[in-house]
Design a protein around this motif. Structure first.
Motif, PDB file in Angstrom:
ATOM      1  N   ALA A  48       0.830  -1.211   0.000  1.00 10.93           N
ATOM      2  CA  ALA A  48       0.000   0.000   0.000  1.00 10.93           C
ATOM      3  C   ALA A  48       0.860   1.256   0.000  1.00 10.93           C
ATOM      4  CB  ALA A  48      -0.930   0.006   1.214  1.00 10.93           C
ATOM      5  N   ARG A 104       1.027   3.568  -3.440  1.00 11.94           N
ATOM      6  CA  ARG A 104      -0.004   4.523  -3.011  1.00 11.94           C
ATOM      7  C   ARG A 104      -0.538   5.371  -4.153  1.00 11.94           C
ATOM      8  NH1 ARG A 104       4.970   5.547  -1.235  1.00 11.94           N
ATOM      9  NH2 ARG A 104       5.982   7.556  -1.653  1.00 11.94           N
ATOM     10  N   PRO A 150      -3.425   2.664  -7.953  1.00 16.25           N
ATOM     11  CA  PRO A 150      -4.505   1.819  -7.415  1.00 16.25           C
ATOM     12  C   PRO A 150      -4.664   0.494  -8.139  1.00 16.25           C
ATOM     13  CG  PRO A 150      -5.387   3.754  -8.548  1.00 16.25           C
ATOM     14  CD  PRO A 150      -3.921   3.973  -8.415  1.00 16.25           C
ATOM     15  N   ARG A 153      -2.094  -1.764  -6.813  1.00 14.93           N
ATOM     16  CA  ARG A 153      -2.407  -2.125  -5.436  1.00 14.93           C
ATOM     17  C   ARG A 153      -3.441  -3.257  -5.405  1.00 14.93           C
ATOM     18  NH1 ARG A 153      -3.450   2.726  -3.651  1.00 14.93           N
ATOM     19  NH2 ARG A 153      -5.721   2.590  -3.578  1.00 14.93           N
ATOM     20  N   HIS A 154      -4.410  -3.185  -6.303  1.00 12.28           N
ATOM     21  CA  HIS A 154      -5.385  -4.280  -6.433  1.00 12.28           C
ATOM     22  C   HIS A 154      -4.666  -5.568  -6.824  1.00 12.28           C
ATOM     23  CE1 HIS A 154      -8.844  -6.577  -7.934  1.00 12.28           C
ATOM     24  NE2 HIS A 154      -8.196  -6.706  -9.076  1.00 12.28           N
ATOM     25  N   THR A 157      -8.484  -4.145   0.297  1.00 17.45           N
ATOM     26  CA  THR A 157      -8.347  -2.914  -0.478  1.00 17.45           C
ATOM     27  C   THR A 157      -9.168  -1.791   0.151  1.00 17.45           C
ATOM     28  OG1 THR A 157      -7.987  -4.150  -2.534  1.00 17.45           O
ATOM     29  CG2 THR A 157      -8.683  -1.859  -2.756  1.00 17.45           C
ATOM     30  N   GLN A 191      -7.393  -0.341   3.114  1.00 14.55           N
ATOM     31  CA  GLN A 191      -6.313   0.538   2.684  1.00 14.55           C
ATOM     32  C   GLN A 191      -6.840   1.884   2.191  1.00 14.55           C
ATOM     33  OE1 GLN A 191      -4.279  -1.822  -0.239  1.00 14.55           O
ATOM     34  NE2 GLN A 191      -3.560  -3.317   1.262  1.00 14.55           N
ATOM     35  N   GLU A 192      -8.038   1.882   1.636  1.00 12.55           N
ATOM     36  CA  GLU A 192      -8.606   3.134   1.137  1.00 12.55           C
ATOM     37  C   GLU A 192      -9.258   3.957   2.245  1.00 12.55           C
ATOM     38  OE1 GLU A 192     -11.335   2.379  -2.008  1.00 12.55           O
ATOM     39  OE2 GLU A 192      -9.794   1.760  -3.445  1.00 12.55           O
ATOM     40  N   VAL A 223     -10.514   8.820   2.536  1.00 14.48           N
ATOM     41  CA  VAL A 223      -9.173   8.451   2.163  1.00 14.48           C
ATOM     42  C   VAL A 223      -8.209   9.479   2.713  1.00 14.48           C
ATOM     43  CG1 VAL A 223      -7.634   7.990   0.248  1.00 14.48           C
ATOM     44  CG2 VAL A 223     -10.020   7.341   0.070  1.00 14.48           C
ATOM     45  N   ARG A 248      -1.398  10.096   2.772  1.00 11.12           N
ATOM     46  CA  ARG A 248      -0.784   8.931   2.159  1.00 11.12           C
ATOM     47  C   ARG A 248      -0.026   9.340   0.924  1.00 11.12           C
ATOM     48  NH1 ARG A 248      -5.191   4.342   1.584  1.00 11.12           N
ATOM     49  NH2 ARG A 248      -3.410   3.338   0.650  1.00 11.12           N
TER      50      ARG A 248
END
Length: 419
Positions: A129, A133, A136, A139-140, A332, A335-336, A415, A419
């Motif tokens: 993550a 960052r 996305p 990250r998925h 996910t 993380q969001e 969010v 980050r």
């Protein structure tokens, strides 16, 4: 199918922390069966083995979020190293107590004392993550990879533990799990260049101090309850499958049937990662939970219909494909919806929910297996999946489904801008 995953490992240090974390997580999947075989062999009681394992599971579920909070505050390496070294002490104590014939209460004490278990899977996801960052889609992909690795460990770990306990010595599985777990965790902690920043470093850049529990965010409460119900699916499915195979006189086949569930989830996770995410993660999460609930009707139908083990295996493999998308999208969402400075604690809370659910599902399925037909136990995973869907639907506003940006802010599902 695996080609898209290669680009994840073009980033420096990603191969090293992934392999080290995989070794540590493999050892965790070996521990459960190794503990049961050890105590059953040396003490002659499966009941004692089961209750000792349950006591340790509850202790870890309580301790893991606390360790996660320390990780967020002080960093992964500074917490992981002492926690791993400490956990070797109660492990050695347990082995000695079993070997020397110490009273049963010492087994509970030793195993519950080893509750300072770092969430290596969550820490690996926190690293991804941080590194991804601003990407996305990647990250998925990384979350899908981590879920597939989890399932790979669940397939290989129990088999390896059983082989060591039955062919070498009853203590061999626990010794191998302890050595591999400590070695993998220490190697993971040594990968400092991919370690995400601590809460103190976030505070120095203007982020607020992460002293408040992430459970104050309504979305995390919804996700944790959903994961608890999903854990009940895992626990009940495992025990019911063992009982069903035993009732048909083929108990050794149960391990292969459970491996099919993990294989279905592993394949689904890898395929799911290659698909480009469409729409908000919250909506994908609801679809994943709904698919899981629907597919778990297949083992129920096979069990109640008296299908043979071959048809049950097919049903379990297909049912397994519904869990990975749910777990991937759920992580996910965490993380969001949670700031980076609280990510390790938040994911540890979610995993603790799963662990408590596994323990609850196993207990319920065991009770039903003793008082009903062998296939009746499949009502529990099907019902738990339906409960997970109801919880997710009831909390969909907190997850952000159909909400305007102002509504998401009001519910705490925002969010982090740090980050």
């Amino acid at each position: 199918m695996l080609a898209p995953y290669r680009r994840l490992f073009t980033r420096p240090g990603t191969v090293a922390f992934t392999l080290a974390g995989l070794l540590a997580r493999l050892s965790m999947s070996m521990t459960g069966v190794s503990l049961v075989v050890l105590i059953a062999e040396r003490r002659g009681s499966y009941a004692l083995a089961g209750t000792v394992a349950a006591a340790g599971l509850v202790a870890v579920a309580i301790g893991m979020p606390l360790i996660g909070r320390l990780v967020d505050r002080f960093g992964q390496a500074r917490v992981t190293v002492p926690a791993v070294l400490y956990n070797l002490v109660p492990l050695c104590g347990l082995l000695l107590c079993v070997r020397l014939g110490a009273p049963d209460w010492t087994l509970y004490l030793c195993w519950a004392a080893g509750s300072a278990v770092p969430n290596l899977g969550g820490m690996a996801r926190a690293r991804w993550a941080h590194l991804l960052r601003d990407a996305p889609d990647d990250r998925h992909l990384a979350n899908s990879l981590e879920q597939a690795l989890d399932e790979l460990c669940f397939m290989a770990g129990p088999v390896l533990g059983m082989v060591l306990c039955t062919t070498v010595a009853p203590e061999a599985g626990m010794l191998a799990a302890g050595g591999a777990g400590a070695g993998g965790a220490l190697l993971f902690a040594a990968q400092r260049r991919t370690e995400p920043p601590t809460a103190a470093r976030h505070a120095s850049t203007g982020a607020t101090d992460g002293t408040r529990s992430p459970l104050r965010v309504p979305a995390l409460r919804v996700l944790t309850l959903t994961f608890l119900s999903t854990g009940m699916v895992f626990g009940a499915l495992d025990l019911t499958t063992v009982a069903y195979a035993d009732a048909l006189g083929n108990r050794p086949v149960a391990g292969g049937l459970l491996a099919l569930v993990a294989a279905g989830s592993c394949v689904a996770g890898l395929v799911f990662g290659t698909l480009r995410p469409t729409g908000p993660a919250a909506a994908r999460f609801l679809r994943g939970v709904a698919a899981m609930a629907g597919l778990l009707l297949l083992p129920l139908a096979a069990g109640l219909g008296g299908a043979g083990l071959a048809l049950l295996g097919v049903a379990l493999f297909v049912a397994g494909t519904g869990t990975a998308p749910t777990m991937v999208t759920g992580m996910t969402l965490i993380q969001e919806l949670l700031p980076q400075r609280q990510l390790n604690e938040a994911m540890a809370i979610a995993v603790s929910g799963i662990m408590i659910g596994i323990s609850t599902g196993s207990a319920l399925a065991g009770t039903l297996a003793e008082h009903a037909g062998p296939g009746a136990g499949y009502w529990i995973p099907a019902g738990a999946a339906a409960l997970a869907l109801l919880i997710a639907l009831a909390g969909r506003r907190h997850l952000g489904v159909g909400a305007r940006p102002s509504d998401r802010t009001a519910s705490g599902a925002t969010v982090s801008t740090t980050r």
